[in-house]
Design a protein around this motif. Structure first.
Motif, PDB file in Angstrom:
ATOM      1  N   GLY A   1       0.826  -1.205   0.000  1.00  0.00           N
ATOM      2  CA  GLY A   1       0.000   0.000   0.000  1.00  0.00           C
ATOM      3  C   GLY A   1       0.857   1.250   0.000  1.00  0.00           C
ATOM      4  N   VAL A   2       0.223   2.370   0.240  1.00  0.00           N
ATOM      5  CA  VAL A   2       0.879   3.685   0.241  1.00  0.00           C
ATOM      6  C   VAL A   2       1.154   4.114   1.674  1.00  0.00           C
ATOM      7  CG1 VAL A   2       0.436   6.149  -0.165  1.00  0.00           C
ATOM      8  CG2 VAL A   2      -0.052   4.470  -1.957  1.00  0.00           C
ATOM      9  N   GLY A   3       2.380   4.581   1.929  1.00  0.00           N
ATOM     10  CA  GLY A   3       2.743   5.075   3.255  1.00  0.00           C
ATOM     11  C   GLY A   3       3.460   6.402   3.166  1.00  0.00           C
ATOM     12  N   ALA A   4       3.694   7.011   4.305  1.00  0.00           N
ATOM     13  CA  ALA A   4       4.473   8.248   4.368  1.00  0.00           C
ATOM     14  C   ALA A   4       5.950   7.896   4.407  1.00  0.00           C
ATOM     15  CB  ALA A   4       4.092   9.050   5.605  1.00  0.00           C
ATOM     16  N   GLY A   5       6.722   8.474   3.511  1.00  0.00           N
ATOM     17  CA  GLY A   5       8.162   8.241   3.501  1.00  0.00           C
ATOM     18  C   GLY A   5       8.867   9.144   4.505  1.00  0.00           C
ATOM     19  N   VAL A   6       9.792   8.562   5.274  1.00  0.00           N
ATOM     20  CA  VAL A   6      10.616   9.343   6.208  1.00  0.00           C
ATOM     21  C   VAL A   6      12.067   8.917   6.051  1.00  0.00           C
ATOM     22  CG1 VAL A   6       8.733   9.651   7.875  1.00  0.00           C
ATOM     23  CG2 VAL A   6      10.283   7.699   8.102  1.00  0.00           C
ATOM     24  N   ARG A   7      12.976   9.727   6.556  1.00  0.00           N
ATOM     25  CA  ARG A   7      14.396   9.383   6.459  1.00  0.00           C
ATOM     26  C   ARG A   7      14.726   8.133   7.262  1.00  0.00           C
ATOM     27  NH1 ARG A   7      14.858  14.789   6.046  1.00  0.00           N
ATOM     28  NH2 ARG A   7      14.793  15.129   8.305  1.00  0.00           N
ATOM     29  N   LYS A   8      15.707   7.401   6.790  1.00  0.00           N
ATOM     30  CA  LYS A   8      16.196   6.230   7.504  1.00  0.00           C
ATOM     31  C   LYS A   8      16.557   6.609   8.943  1.00  0.00           C
ATOM     32  CE  LYS A   8      16.486   2.525   4.798  1.00  0.00           C
ATOM     33  NZ  LYS A   8      15.864   1.235   5.171  1.00  0.00           N
ATOM     34  N   GLY A   9      16.031   5.848   9.876  1.00  0.00           N
ATOM     35  CA  GLY A   9      16.358   6.060  11.277  1.00  0.00           C
ATOM     36  C   GLY A   9      15.531   7.110  11.988  1.00  0.00           C
ATOM     37  N   ASP A  10      14.634   7.798  11.263  1.00  0.00           N
ATOM     38  CA  ASP A  10      13.801   8.820  11.911  1.00  0.00           C
ATOM     39  C   ASP A  10      12.589   8.139  12.552  1.00  0.00           C
ATOM     40  OD1 ASP A  10      12.540  11.086  12.797  1.00  0.00           O
ATOM     41  OD2 ASP A  10      12.549  12.134  10.876  1.00  0.00           O
ATOM     42  N   THR A  11      12.855   7.348  13.564  1.00  0.00           N
ATOM     43  CA  THR A  11      11.790   6.558  14.204  1.00  0.00           C
ATOM     44  C   THR A  11      10.805   7.432  14.971  1.00  0.00           C
ATOM     45  OG1 THR A  11      13.261   6.163  16.088  1.00  0.00           O
ATOM     46  CG2 THR A  11      13.196   4.476  14.374  1.00  0.00           C
ATOM     47  N   GLU A  12      11.271   8.574  15.474  1.00  0.00           N
ATOM     48  CA  GLU A  12      10.372   9.449  16.229  1.00  0.00           C
ATOM     49  C   GLU A  12       9.236   9.958  15.339  1.00  0.00           C
ATOM     50  OE1 GLU A  12      10.401  13.573  18.905  1.00  0.00           O
ATOM     51  OE2 GLU A  12      12.285  12.752  18.120  1.00  0.00           O
ATOM     52  N   LEU A  13       9.584  10.476  14.151  1.00  0.00           N
ATOM     53  CA  LEU A  13       8.553  10.967  13.231  1.00  0.00           C
ATOM     54  C   LEU A  13       7.711   9.816  12.710  1.00  0.00           C
ATOM     55  CD1 LEU A  13       7.203  13.232  11.679  1.00  0.00           C
ATOM     56  CD2 LEU A  13       9.007  13.041   9.945  1.00  0.00           C
ATOM     57  N   LYS A  14       8.344   8.714  12.380  1.00  0.00           N
ATOM     58  CA  LYS A  14       7.612   7.540  11.896  1.00  0.00           C
ATOM     59  C   LYS A  14       6.587   7.079  12.923  1.00  0.00           C
ATOM     60  CE  LYS A  14       8.398   2.724  10.496  1.00  0.00           C
ATOM     61  NZ  LYS A  14       9.434   1.702  10.200  1.00  0.00           N
ATOM     62  N   ASP A  15       6.981   7.019  14.183  1.00  0.00           N
ATOM     63  CA  ASP A  15       6.064   6.573  15.237  1.00  0.00           C
ATOM     64  C   ASP A  15       4.902   7.547  15.411  1.00  0.00           C
ATOM     65  OD1 ASP A  15       7.656   4.368  15.650  1.00  0.00           O
ATOM     66  OD2 ASP A  15       8.618   5.142  17.480  1.00  0.00           O
ATOM     67  N   LYS A  16       5.181   8.851  15.300  1.00  0.00           N
ATOM     68  CA  LYS A  16       4.109   9.856  15.417  1.00  0.00           C
ATOM     69  C   LYS A  16       3.092   9.692  14.290  1.00  0.00           C
ATOM     70  CE  LYS A  16       6.646  13.544  17.813  1.00  0.00           C
ATOM     71  NZ  LYS A  16       7.164  14.927  17.712  1.00  0.00           N
ATOM     72  N   ILE A  17       3.598   9.480  13.071  1.00  0.00           N
ATOM     73  CA  ILE A  17       2.701   9.326  11.926  1.00  0.00           C
ATOM     74  C   ILE A  17       1.905   8.035  12.050  1.00  0.00           C
ATOM     75  CG2 ILE A  17       2.610   8.995   9.424  1.00  0.00           C
ATOM     76  CD1 ILE A  17       5.030  10.890   9.222  1.00  0.00           C
ATOM     77  N   ASN A  18       2.563   6.941  12.456  1.00  0.00           N
ATOM     78  CA  ASN A  18       1.858   5.666  12.628  1.00  0.00           C
ATOM     79  C   ASN A  18       0.737   5.786  13.651  1.00  0.00           C
ATOM     80  OD1 ASN A  18       3.345   4.256  10.750  1.00  0.00           O
ATOM     81  ND2 ASN A  18       4.744   3.356  12.231  1.00  0.00           N
ATOM     82  N   ALA A  19       1.029   6.427  14.781  1.00  0.00           N
ATOM     83  CA  ALA A  19       0.007   6.600  15.819  1.00  0.00           C
ATOM     84  C   ALA A  19      -1.151   7.447  15.307  1.00  0.00           C
ATOM     85  CB  ALA A  19       0.634   7.245  17.055  1.00  0.00           C
ATOM     86  N   ALA A  20      -0.824   8.472  14.501  1.00  0.00           N
ATOM     87  CA  ALA A  20      -1.867   9.352  13.972  1.00  0.00           C
ATOM     88  C   ALA A  20      -2.738   8.633  12.943  1.00  0.00           C
ATOM     89  CB  ALA A  20      -1.228  10.595  13.353  1.00  0.00           C
ATOM     90  N   ILE A  21      -2.114   7.815  12.092  1.00  0.00           N
ATOM     91  CA  ILE A  21      -2.898   7.042  11.115  1.00  0.00           C
ATOM     92  C   ILE A  21      -3.882   6.128  11.845  1.00  0.00           C
ATOM     93  CG2 ILE A  21      -2.787   5.219   9.357  1.00  0.00           C
ATOM     94  CD1 ILE A  21      -0.049   6.412   8.518  1.00  0.00           C
ATOM     95  N   LYS A  22      -3.382   5.434  12.867  1.00  0.00           N
ATOM     96  CA  LYS A  22      -4.236   4.543  13.652  1.00  0.00           C
ATOM     97  C   LYS A  22      -5.365   5.316  14.324  1.00  0.00           C
ATOM     98  CE  LYS A  22      -3.980   0.973  17.238  1.00  0.00           C
ATOM     99  NZ  LYS A  22      -3.067   0.240  18.171  1.00  0.00           N
ATOM    100  N   ALA A  23      -5.048   6.494  14.862  1.00  0.00           N
ATOM    101  CA  ALA A  23      -6.040   7.297  15.573  1.00  0.00           C
ATOM    102  C   ALA A  23      -7.136   7.814  14.651  1.00  0.00           C
ATOM    103  CB  ALA A  23      -5.354   8.461  16.284  1.00  0.00           C
ATOM    104  N   VAL A  24      -6.766   8.341  13.466  1.00  0.00           N
ATOM    105  CA  VAL A  24      -7.806   8.874  12.569  1.00  0.00           C
ATOM    106  C   VAL A  24      -8.668   7.765  11.989  1.00  0.00           C
ATOM    107  CG1 VAL A  24      -6.493  10.963  12.019  1.00  0.00           C
ATOM    108  CG2 VAL A  24      -6.287   8.967  10.521  1.00  0.00           C
ATOM    109  N   ARG A  25      -8.123   6.549  11.895  1.00  0.00           N
ATOM    110  CA  ARG A  25      -8.946   5.405  11.499  1.00  0.00           C
ATOM    111  C   ARG A  25      -9.949   5.074  12.603  1.00  0.00           C
ATOM    112  NH1 ARG A  25     -10.022   3.224   6.945  1.00  0.00           N
ATOM    113  NH2 ARG A  25     -10.058   1.135   7.838  1.00  0.00           N
ATOM    114  N   ALA A  26      -9.500   5.188  13.855  1.00  0.00           N
ATOM    115  CA  ALA A  26     -10.339   4.812  14.997  1.00  0.00           C
ATOM    116  C   ALA A  26     -11.377   5.873  15.352  1.00  0.00           C
ATOM    117  CB  ALA A  26      -9.459   4.529  16.212  1.00  0.00           C
ATOM    118  N   ASN A  27     -11.017   7.161  15.195  1.00  0.00           N
ATOM    119  CA  ASN A  27     -11.946   8.211  15.634  1.00  0.00           C
ATOM    120  C   ASN A  27     -12.922   8.668  14.554  1.00  0.00           C
ATOM    121  OD1 ASN A  27     -10.518  10.043  13.983  1.00  0.00           O
ATOM    122  ND2 ASN A  27      -9.290  10.862  15.670  1.00  0.00           N
ATOM    123  N   GLY A  28     -12.819   8.094  13.363  1.00  0.00           N
ATOM    124  CA  GLY A  28     -13.776   8.400  12.300  1.00  0.00           C
ATOM    125  C   GLY A  28     -13.361   9.509  11.357  1.00  0.00           C
ATOM    126  N   LYS A  29     -12.242  10.199  11.648  1.00  0.00           N
ATOM    127  CA  LYS A  29     -11.822  11.297  10.776  1.00  0.00           C
ATOM    128  C   LYS A  29     -11.442  10.781   9.390  1.00  0.00           C
ATOM    129  CE  LYS A  29     -10.762  15.556   9.839  1.00  0.00           C
ATOM    130  NZ  LYS A  29     -11.811  16.590   9.762  1.00  0.00           N
TER     131      LYS A  29
END
Length: 265
Positions: free
Chosen positions: A216-244
């Motif tokens: 599928g399609v994902g957000a690209g981030v720099r290698k090793g930028d786990t902080e931003l990746k984790d924020k985006i992953n949590a946000a994707i999960k949240a907007v799926r769950a909250n109906g946005k």
């Protein structure tokens, strides 16, 4: 107060109403400034709208990120990310093993089939037998170009690459190519346009190839930028769950384009 997307380059005027927290982290989100409806569309005022624009806004708001939408030519997106000219890519970029050698990806935020369209006057399908002897147009540096080279290069008379999908569509209308391959939703939007309705129709969906097309399609981030990746992953999960996610999607589609909930990200 909420985060919002804004443009910093004069080449692509973009505005979204809202305000952002002074403490929000600012990141530059790269996208290719080309029409790719219904994901990215430029209105008469030069503003960029579309499903992916709205979903990016929703994800940034949820992650409390001040996202600056930054135009970069498609084949320059990954180099720009690696050289820190941008911090993320949200531009219908498929997650593939080849790209993961250079950058990291978030979890997917949508997944739709890959299709082939061609002239209404021609009867063929989206198989090697159907493409035999034809000129197939694809956008350069995409999974569709990689797929076409892998599955159709031995049978097509030519795999012709374009800088934008719109250029491929226009050559199809003009009869300079026999077919084009791209995301099914983007091609469906073209088929519903005045030009598309007149000239072309859907020939079918290509056979799956997870190695090339990815999950599928994902957000690209720099290698090793786990902080931003984790924020985006949590946000994707949240907007799926909250109906946005569903709220945004209903503005553009009559189905959920997220794809299989059980599929690996």
């Amino acid at each position: 107060m909420k985060t919002f997307l804004k443009i910093t380059a004069a080449a692509a005027v973009f505005a979204l109403a809202g305000a952002f927290s002074a403490s929000a982290e600012q990141i530059k989100v790269g996208f290719s400034p080309e029409a790719y409806p219904p994901f990215y569309t430029q209105d008469s005022s030069g503003n960029w709208t579309g499903w992916e624009v709205d979903i990016t806004k929703a994800i940034c708001e949820e992650a409390k990120l001040d996202c600056v939408l930054t135009p970069i030519p498609w084949d320059g997106l990954i180099p720009a990310l690696k050289t820190k000219k941008i911090d993320a890519i949200m531009n219908s970029m498929s997650i593939t093993a080849e790209r993961e050698k250079e950058i990291d990806f978030s979890d997917k935020y949508y997944n739709t089939p890959t299709a082939i369209i061609g002239p209404k006057s021609e009867k063929f399908d989206a198989t090697p037998e159907g493409i035999k002897g034809k000129i197939l147009g694809v956008q350069v540096s995409t999974v569709h170009a990689a797929y076409a080279k892998k599955h159709f290069a031995d049978v097509a008379s030519e795999i012709k690459e374009y800088q934008t999908q719109d250029e491929a569509n226009q050559d199809l209308v003009a009869g300079r190519i026999d077919a084009t391959q791209a995301d099914s939703i983007a091609l469906d939007a073209f088929l519903k346009s005045d030009q598309g309705k007149e000239c072309c129709d859907l020939k079918g969906y290509v056979a799956p190839d997870l190695e090339v097309l990815g999950p599928g399609v994902g957000a690209g981030v720099r290698k090793g930028d786990t902080e931003l990746k984790d924020k985006i992953n949590a946000a994707i999960k949240a907007v799926r769950a909250n109906g946005k996610y569903q709220e945004v999607t209903k503005k553009y589609f009559d189905f959920d384009i997220y794809g299989d909930e059980t599929a690996a990200n």
